[in-house]
Scaffold this active site. Structure first.
Site, PDB file in Angstrom:
ATOM      1  N   MET A  20      25.038  32.552  -8.521  1.00  0.00           N
ATOM      2  CA  MET A  20      25.499  32.262  -9.889  1.00  0.00           C
ATOM      3  C   MET A  20      24.317  31.767 -10.718  1.00  0.00           C
ATOM      4  SD  MET A  20      28.983  32.588 -10.139  1.00  0.00           S
ATOM      5  CE  MET A  20      28.863  32.104 -11.807  1.00  0.00           C
ATOM      6  N   ASP A  30      25.039  36.844 -11.066  1.00  0.00           N
ATOM      7  CA  ASP A  30      26.168  36.767 -11.998  1.00  0.00           C
ATOM      8  C   ASP A  30      25.973  35.615 -12.982  1.00  0.00           C
ATOM      9  OD1 ASP A  30      28.681  36.856 -13.172  1.00  0.00           O
ATOM     10  OD2 ASP A  30      29.770  36.209 -11.382  1.00  0.00           O
ATOM     11  N   SER A  71      31.666  42.761 -15.822  1.00  0.00           N
ATOM     12  CA  SER A  71      32.698  41.739 -15.604  1.00  0.00           C
ATOM     13  C   SER A  71      33.766  41.867 -16.683  1.00  0.00           C
ATOM     14  CB  SER A  71      32.078  40.345 -15.668  1.00  0.00           C
ATOM     15  OG  SER A  71      33.105  39.395 -15.906  1.00  0.00           O
ATOM     16  N   HIS A  77      33.721  44.053 -11.781  1.00  0.00           N
ATOM     17  CA  HIS A  77      33.696  42.656 -11.352  1.00  0.00           C
ATOM     18  C   HIS A  77      34.904  41.929 -11.954  1.00  0.00           C
ATOM     19  CE1 HIS A  77      31.608  39.054  -9.849  1.00  0.00           C
ATOM     20  NE2 HIS A  77      31.959  38.451 -10.969  1.00  0.00           N
ATOM     21  N   MET A 116      40.039  32.836 -11.889  1.00  0.00           N
ATOM     22  CA  MET A 116      39.873  31.385 -12.098  1.00  0.00           C
ATOM     23  C   MET A 116      41.227  30.699 -12.151  1.00  0.00           C
ATOM     24  SD  MET A 116      36.944  31.398 -15.016  1.00  0.00           S
ATOM     25  CE  MET A 116      35.594  32.575 -14.990  1.00  0.00           C
ATOM     26  N   ASP A 122      36.792  38.313 -12.347  1.00  0.00           N
ATOM     27  CA  ASP A 122      36.612  36.865 -12.235  1.00  0.00           C
ATOM     28  C   ASP A 122      37.977  36.169 -12.202  1.00  0.00           C
ATOM     29  OD1 ASP A 122      33.712  36.411 -12.293  1.00  0.00           O
ATOM     30  OD2 ASP A 122      33.845  37.498 -14.186  1.00  0.00           O
ATOM     31  N   HIS A 144      35.670  37.997  -7.583  1.00  0.00           N
ATOM     32  CA  HIS A 144      34.940  36.730  -7.442  1.00  0.00           C
ATOM     33  C   HIS A 144      35.960  35.609  -7.624  1.00  0.00           C
ATOM     34  CE1 HIS A 144      31.720  34.002  -9.629  1.00  0.00           C
ATOM     35  NE2 HIS A 144      32.148  33.460  -8.499  1.00  0.00           N
ATOM     36  N   MET A 151      37.128  32.104  -8.079  1.00  0.00           N
ATOM     37  CA  MET A 151      36.729  30.741  -8.469  1.00  0.00           C
ATOM     38  C   MET A 151      37.991  29.899  -8.450  1.00  0.00           C
ATOM     39  SD  MET A 151      34.089  31.925 -11.421  1.00  0.00           S
ATOM     40  CE  MET A 151      34.785  33.565 -11.401  1.00  0.00           C
TER      41      MET A 151
END
Ligand code: DX5
Ligand code: ZN
Length: 218
Positions: free
Chosen positions: A136, A174, A7, A32, A36, A34, A65, A67
């Protein structure tokens, strides 16, 4: 086949190219990402512009991913940025099945994910449509948190749902993944391990990836 997905959240953002070369040298399988938005989770990270730059740096599969609230607004933007796999939170989607089908229509693999407090059974109706389920094992928002041990039964439950679906669905885990819990995660049914802190905080990033892979297969 086990896959390791470092990540980038824990990477040194001063030089992403160097960090990517190091994870390639460690034979990482996916990158990966992330994403957000400061609403769905308290933290803000990066968006399609940075993903596009990462795309130019590597041929590794990009695993994003999301979020973010209302993820359906950004599916195309991430496709255009070069994402291969796009995962959305079930808690963030009003019309989960429609969103998953849109992701696939755009030519990406579709994943769904759950916060730690959301039960596995929430996935029951979506299983026939997804390519990946992400469980998660920390509360989403930050890298370097402690693995929530009590998520192991949930991973086993999702693995059972995948088996009974008869489909080839990846089970990604994750949050707080490291060489101490990797083997238990694989035994519980995980096929993809995401790791941030336990890879990027180490002196040698390539060896950290190899150590994690060896620990997982032990
Ligand atoms: C947390 C993110 C994770 C996290 C993993 O919200 O989804 O991908 O960055 O980092 P570690 O491995 O440090 O928990
Ligand atoms: Zn993540």
């Amino acid at each position: 086949m086990l896959k390791i997905a470092p990540s980038l959240l824990s990477a040194d953002f001063r030089n992403l190219e160097k960090q990517i070369r190091l994870i390639e040298r460690g034979e990482a399988d996916w990158v990966h990402l992330d994403i957000m938005d400061g609403h769905f989770v308290p933290n803000i990270t990066f968006g399609p512009a940075v993903v596009k730059a990462v795309r130019k740096l590597t041929k590794l599969s990009l695993d994003a991913h999301l979020m973010i609230e209302k993820p359906e607004r950004y599916l195309k933007a991430f496709k255009n940025a070069g994402v291969d796999r796009l995962t959305v939170h079930v808690e963030a989607c009003q019309h989960l099945r429609r969103t998953v089908q849109q992701i696939k229509k755009l030519g990406m693999k579709a994943g769904v994910t759950l916060k730690p407090a959301t039960p596995a059974k929430t996935l029951k109706n979506i299983m026939p449509y997804v390519d990946l389920v992400l469980v998660m094992t920390v509360h989403p928002g930050f890298s370097g948190q402690k693995f929530i041990e009590s998520m192991l039964p949930k991973i086993r439950e999702v693995a059972g749902m995948i088996r009974s679906s008869g489909r080839a669905i990846e089970l990604e885990v994750d949050g707080g993944v490291d060489e101490h819990n990797a083997a238990a995660l694989i035994r519980a049914g995980a096929t993809v391990l995401v790791a941030g802190y336990s890879i990027f905080s180490r002196r040698s990033i390539p060896s950290a990836i190899k150590r994690l892979r060896n620990a997982a297969q032990a």
